[in-house]
Design a protein around this motif. Structure first.
Motif, short mmCIF file in Angstrom:
data_model
loop_
_atom_site.label_atom_id
_atom_site.label_comp_id
_atom_site.label_asym_id
_atom_site.label_seq_id
_atom_site.Cartn_x
_atom_site.Cartn_y
_atom_site.Cartn_z
N MET A 1 0.85 -1.18 0.00
CA MET A 1 0.00 0.00 0.00
C MET A 1 0.89 1.24 0.00
O MET A 1 1.63 1.49 0.94
N ALA A 2 0.84 2.01 -1.07
CA ALA A 2 1.63 3.24 -1.13
C ALA A 2 0.74 4.40 -0.71
O ALA A 2 -0.35 4.59 -1.23
N LEU A 3 1.18 5.16 0.24
CA LEU A 3 0.47 6.33 0.72
C LEU A 3 0.67 7.46 -0.28
O LEU A 3 1.79 7.71 -0.72
N THR A 4 -0.41 8.13 -0.66
CA THR A 4 -0.32 9.26 -1.58
C THR A 4 -0.76 10.53 -0.88
O THR A 4 -1.87 10.59 -0.33
N ILE A 5 0.10 11.53 -0.86
CA ILE A 5 -0.20 12.81 -0.22
C ILE A 5 -0.20 13.91 -1.27
O ILE A 5 0.78 14.09 -2.00
N GLY A 6 -1.32 14.62 -1.37
CA GLY A 6 -1.42 15.74 -2.29
C GLY A 6 -1.00 17.02 -1.58
O GLY A 6 -1.51 17.32 -0.50
N ILE A 7 -0.06 17.76 -2.17
CA ILE A 7 0.44 19.00 -1.57
C ILE A 7 -0.24 20.18 -2.25
O ILE A 7 -0.13 20.35 -3.47
N ILE A 8 -0.97 20.98 -1.46
CA ILE A 8 -1.65 22.14 -2.03
C ILE A 8 -1.32 23.38 -1.19
O ILE A 8 -0.87 23.28 -0.05
N GLY A 9 -1.56 24.54 -1.77
CA GLY A 9 -1.30 25.78 -1.06
C GLY A 9 -1.41 26.96 -2.00
O GLY A 9 -1.56 26.80 -3.21
N LEU A 10 -1.34 28.14 -1.42
CA LEU A 10 -1.34 29.36 -2.23
C LEU A 10 0.00 29.50 -2.95
O LEU A 10 1.01 28.92 -2.52
N PRO A 11 0.05 30.29 -4.02
CA PRO A 11 1.35 30.62 -4.62
C PRO A 11 2.25 31.28 -3.58
O PRO A 11 1.76 31.98 -2.69
N GLN A 12 3.54 31.05 -3.68
CA GLN A 12 4.53 31.65 -2.79
C GLN A 12 4.42 31.15 -1.35
O GLN A 12 4.97 31.76 -0.43
N SER A 13 3.70 30.03 -1.16
CA SER A 13 3.61 29.46 0.20
C SER A 13 4.80 28.57 0.49
O SER A 13 5.06 28.23 1.65
N GLY A 14 5.53 28.18 -0.56
CA GLY A 14 6.69 27.31 -0.40
C GLY A 14 6.38 25.84 -0.61
O GLY A 14 7.19 24.97 -0.30
N LYS A 15 5.21 25.53 -1.19
CA LYS A 15 4.83 24.13 -1.32
C LYS A 15 5.71 23.36 -2.31
O LYS A 15 6.04 22.20 -2.07
N THR A 16 6.12 24.00 -3.40
CA THR A 16 6.98 23.29 -4.35
C THR A 16 8.39 23.17 -3.78
O THR A 16 9.09 22.17 -4.02
N THR A 17 8.84 24.17 -3.03
CA THR A 17 10.12 24.05 -2.33
C THR A 17 10.07 22.87 -1.36
O THR A 17 11.02 22.09 -1.24
N LEU A 18 8.93 22.73 -0.67
CA LEU A 18 8.75 21.59 0.24
C LEU A 18 8.74 20.28 -0.54
O LEU A 18 9.39 19.30 -0.13
N PHE A 19 8.03 20.25 -1.67
CA PHE A 19 8.00 19.05 -2.51
C PHE A 19 9.41 18.65 -2.91
O PHE A 19 9.79 17.48 -2.83
N ASN A 20 10.20 19.62 -3.34
CA ASN A 20 11.58 19.33 -3.74
C ASN A 20 12.41 18.80 -2.57
O ASN A 20 13.24 17.90 -2.74
N ALA A 21 12.16 19.34 -1.37
CA ALA A 21 12.89 18.87 -0.19
C ALA A 21 12.46 17.46 0.18
O ALA A 21 13.29 16.61 0.54
N LEU A 22 11.17 17.19 0.09
CA LEU A 22 10.64 15.86 0.43
C LEU A 22 11.15 14.79 -0.53
O LEU A 22 11.42 13.66 -0.13
N THR A 23 11.26 15.15 -1.78
CA THR A 23 11.51 14.15 -2.82
C THR A 23 12.90 14.26 -3.45
O THR A 23 13.23 13.48 -4.33
N LYS A 24 13.67 15.27 -2.98
CA LYS A 24 14.99 15.53 -3.57
C LYS A 24 14.87 15.72 -5.08
O LYS A 24 15.65 15.20 -5.87
N SER A 25 13.85 16.48 -5.45
CA SER A 25 13.59 16.79 -6.87
C SER A 25 14.03 18.21 -7.18
O SER A 25 14.48 18.95 -6.30
#
Length: 391
Positions: A1-25
């Motif tokens: 079972m793979a857990l799937t987490i959707g990351i959402i937020g306003l622009p400039q909230s840092g969500k894609t920066t967080l995504f990159n940190a979480l996934t080393k992307s």
């Protein structure tokens, strides 16, 4: 079972920066709301020191961690950014990326930075959450209204099933029109079948990820812990970032949601360092682990998931099951044939195994147990399943 987490937020909230940190992307970062339907996706292993410890003992050909999939969608809050008079909810294409997520990680910005303007010009995570909730509610309202039209046609037959469904849909419609979350309602077991088909975003388990400034992380964690524990915190007496932390933590407690504080910028910087240096820096800040790891742990807790282990010379592996799963169901995670032919499970807790050093020593000491079909798997169990291959 793979857990799937959707990351959402306003622009400039840092969500894609967080995504990159979480996934080393290295996903590109956009500083504005966008109607793009593209999403960033990545599957990452869940750090588990128990897997590493067992691999040291067994020296297996392979070691396998459980995984989490993160889905980072474009910035929401299109009304505030694009100057629309009213919000319209998310597009079907946009929705498609997160409708199947097991949980939502809602990134809320608490840090101030003149070089990173906020779409509403001021920092207020409580207001931002209201804005995001409104957009999610409008999206779900559109889904419910379409379903009402379909069900009305079916209800003309007089079938009681469709009449009951209409009652549920009307309750949902009224709640969403008031910009309230669908998950605040109470539902019967019969309602669940319809809810499962709707994939409502305001029904999903959620965590709030407070994206803080680096020097406020310790304060954030302290406040979150106090409010989680039910301590009386005078929120109105707080100021700046601290007040934002406390307001969101209080909302999370009232909603039964989870909340975690991270500095996405710090996480990104730590990812550039060798592991040893990163650990030393974390220790200097008084933080036990990366925020990325804490986000994953919170996701497991939110969805009531646990990990059991299998270990041998071929492979050491972690497996995910829902808390309360019985031994045959856990066996089915490995292979359906093992569940069908289940006889019993040899179970040793991780701590007992490590104290003994081998299965033979654990059996001799009496801490390796034979469990039947009704045994409830515990987090950290090392299991070997016996089964009838003929079934």
């Amino acid at each position: 079972m793979a857990l799937t987490i959707g990351i959402i937020g306003l622009p400039q909230s840092g969500k894609t920066t967080l995504f990159n940190a979480l996934t080393k992307s290295n996903a590109p970062i956009s500083g504005y709301a966008t109607t793009t339907v593209q999403a960033n996706l990545a599957v990452v292993p869940v750090p588990d020191p128990r897997v590493d410890a067992l691999a040291e003992i067994f020296q297996p050909k392979k070691k396998t961690y459980t995984t989490v999939e993160f889905v980072d969608v474009a910035g929401m809050g299109q009304a505030g950014a694009a100057g629309k008079d009213k919000q319209e909810g998310l597009s079907p294409e946009f929705l498609g990326h997160i409708r199947n997520a097991d949980a939502l990680a809602i990134v809320l910005r608490t840090f101030a930075n003149e070089n990173v303007p906020h779409i509403y010009n001021t920092i207020d995570p409580n207001r931002d959450l209201d804005s995001l909730n409104a957009e999610l509610a409008l999206t779900d309202l559109s889904t419910v209204e379409r379903r009402i039209e379909r069900t009305k046609k079916a209800a003309k037959s007089g079938d009681k099933k469709y009449l009951q469904e209409l009652e549920l849909l009307q309750r949902l419609k009224e709640t969403l029109e008031d910009m309230q979350l669908a998950r605040t309602l109470e539902f019967s077991q019969q309602d669940q079948a319809v809810l499962n088909e709707l994939f409502l975003l305001t029904m999903k388990p959620r965590m709030y990820v407070l994206n803080t400034s680096e020097d406020m992380l310790a304060t954030a964690n302290e406040l979150l812990e106090k409010i989680r524990a039910g301590e009386n915190v005078q929120i109105d007496a707080l100021q700046g970032e601290a007040k934002g932390f406390a307001q969101i933590a209080q909302r999370a407690r009232e909603e039964g949601a989870e909340v975690v504080a991270v500095s996405a910028k710090l996480e990104a910087e730590l990812n550039e360092l060798p592991q040893e240096e990163a650990n030393e820096y974390l220790e200097a800040l008084g933080l036990p682990q990366l925020g990325a790891d804490r986000v994953i742990q919170v996701g497991y807790r939110l969805l009531n998931l646990i990990t059991f282990l299998t270990a041998g010379e071929d492979e050491v592996r972690a497996w995910t099951v829902t808390r309360g799963a019985k031994a045959p169901e856990a066996a089915g995670k490995i292979h359906t044939d093992i569940e069908k032919g289940f006889i019993r499970a040899e179970v040793t807790s991780f701590d007992d195994f490590m104290a003994c050093g081998s299965f033979a020593a654990a059996a001799k000491k009496g801490v390796q147990r034979l469990e039947g079909r009704d045994y409830v798997i515990q987090d950290g169990d090392i299991a070997h399943f016996r089964f009838n291959k003929g079934k």
